[in-house]
Design an enzyme around this catalytic site. Sequence first.
Site, PDB file in Angstrom:
ATOM      1  CG  ASP A  78     -11.845   4.072   6.541  1.00 37.45           C
ATOM      2  OD1 ASP A  78     -11.421   4.823   7.495  1.00 37.45           O
ATOM      3  OD2 ASP A  78     -11.696   4.098   5.337  1.00 37.45           O
ATOM      4  NE  ARG A 116     -10.155  11.064   9.298  1.00 37.07           N
ATOM      5  CZ  ARG A 116      -9.279  10.152   8.800  1.00 37.07           C
ATOM      6  NH1 ARG A 116      -9.815   8.980   8.424  1.00 37.07           N
ATOM      7  NH2 ARG A 116      -8.160  10.594   8.379  1.00 37.07           N
ATOM      8  CB  SER A 162      -8.481   5.581   7.985  1.00 37.36           C
ATOM      9  OG  SER A 162      -8.819   5.411   6.596  1.00 37.36           O
ATOM     10  CE  LYS A 195      -9.063   2.599   3.746  1.00 32.72           C
ATOM     11  NZ  LYS A 195      -9.183   3.954   3.461  1.00 32.72           N
ATOM     12  CG  HIS A 243      -1.850   1.323   1.371  1.00 33.80           C
ATOM     13  ND1 HIS A 243      -2.933   1.352   0.596  1.00 33.80           N
ATOM     14  CD2 HIS A 243      -1.694   2.370   2.121  1.00 33.80           C
ATOM     15  CE1 HIS A 243      -3.330   2.404   0.791  1.00 33.80           C
ATOM     16  NE2 HIS A 243      -2.549   3.294   1.697  1.00 33.80           N
TER      17      HIS A 243
HETATM   18  N1  URA Z   1      -6.169   7.378   3.225  1.00 38.74           N
HETATM   19  C1  URA Z   1      -7.053   6.497   3.896  1.00 38.74           C
HETATM   20  O1  URA Z   1      -7.355   5.328   3.485  1.00 38.74           O
HETATM   21  N2  URA Z   1      -7.254   7.125   5.124  1.00 38.74           N
HETATM   22  C2  URA Z   1      -7.040   8.193   5.569  1.00 38.74           C
HETATM   23  O2  URA Z   1      -7.399   8.641   6.521  1.00 38.74           O
HETATM   24  C3  URA Z   1      -5.882   8.846   4.777  1.00 38.74           C
HETATM   25  C4  URA Z   1      -5.609   8.458   3.712  1.00 38.74           C
END
Ligand code: URA
Length: 434
Positions: free
Chosen positions: A161, A168, A183, A187, A82
Amino acid sequence: MNINEIIKTKRDQKELTTEQIDFFVREYSLGNIPDYQASSLLMAIYLNGMSEKEIYDLTVAMTASGEIVDLSQIEGIKVDKHSTGGIGDKVTMVVMPLVASCGVPVAKMSGRGLGYTQGTIDKLDSIPNFRTDIEMDEFIRNVKRIGIALMGQSEKVALADKKLYALRDVTATVESIPLIASSIMSKKLAAGCDKILLEVTCGSGAFMEDEVRARVLARTMVDIGRKARKETIAVLTNMNQPLGKYAGNALEVKEAIETLKGNGEPDVVRVCLVLGAYMLKLAGVDDNIPNNIKLLQSKIDNGEGLEKFKELISRQWGDSRVIDDPEMLPKAKYRIPLNSLEAGYIAGFDAKVIGQAVVNLGGGRLKKEDSIDYAVGIETVKKIGDEIKEGEPILYIHANTETQGLLQIETLRSSIKISKEPVEKAKEILDIIE
Ligand code: URA
């Protein structure tokens, strides 16, 4: 338990319990907590931070709020990758075939772009007929058959999320390290891989401009991975200028192909080899990073990485002739130079402005539903530390209308710093956090 008490706890800088965090994530996902109370808690978290335990509890609760992908049918250690995003980031398209050609299974879910960064899925969509919207059973079948598959991230992963991120975004609470780390990691934990390699970018083209904050984010995510028993390594990379030569969807696919053919830009090659080497380490191939780099380089030299990318394209219904003939990719009508007005050395870029120019040309999205012009983008021919003569091009704008292209020139020009004194070349890899 009630949300008012939870907000008060965080407002008063006390630690939330696991039960309080679970309650908040569950009840907010179900629609039983209104946005104004959730916003209030997010702001208290933003201002007062979270302990390591709270961050982990929040990650686990968000992971559990959606689907957990089951990749257990695929043999071997699956390593996810990632990146926190950058400009010209074509790394996934190079690293994943290289790692797969070393016999490590690659089952990668990627995102689409929003704002000034583009996503791997959008880039791959510029390959004629290539499909990233395949179903899970086809995805798993492909990994078992050819060792690699790539698909769009399931909408059902970490559902809480999705809702919290949207909140947010409109309550000035995105830039909180506990919220960002939980966050991203919620994932990743839900995506079914055994280990995780993170690229945390920092600099003018990254989500984290400041290196100190990028380090804290990387450390926080590595710790979450360890606690969740998914070994995680973070590579901190410099994103003070676009990576490689091109930023823009089809242009980046073309550059990824060239890199796999052995004609890559030195910065792209270095980042890909280092990230790939740590993926091989996580997969148990070899703990010795220089050995892994040599192995990956050999997969470029003998063409096996390129062959794997070709196989991936064919398997996912794409026209793999693009490998031999990248000119088949969408191509913009105009290539407009931005020439230097003075002689000197390139001292810096505001890389976000370059990403934004790609969006302005039609190559990215401002809203989720926007469509994309795959052909457009920016070609950077001079990088930090390069000498430049007056009148020489620093970059080219690939545009489909001349007006759109010309409109980008002044903002792009103001984003480039030129020094009269020689400038040191930028370092790509800043640190490894394990
Ligand atoms: N990418 C994400 O998946 N979440 C965040 O809070 C910031 C960047």
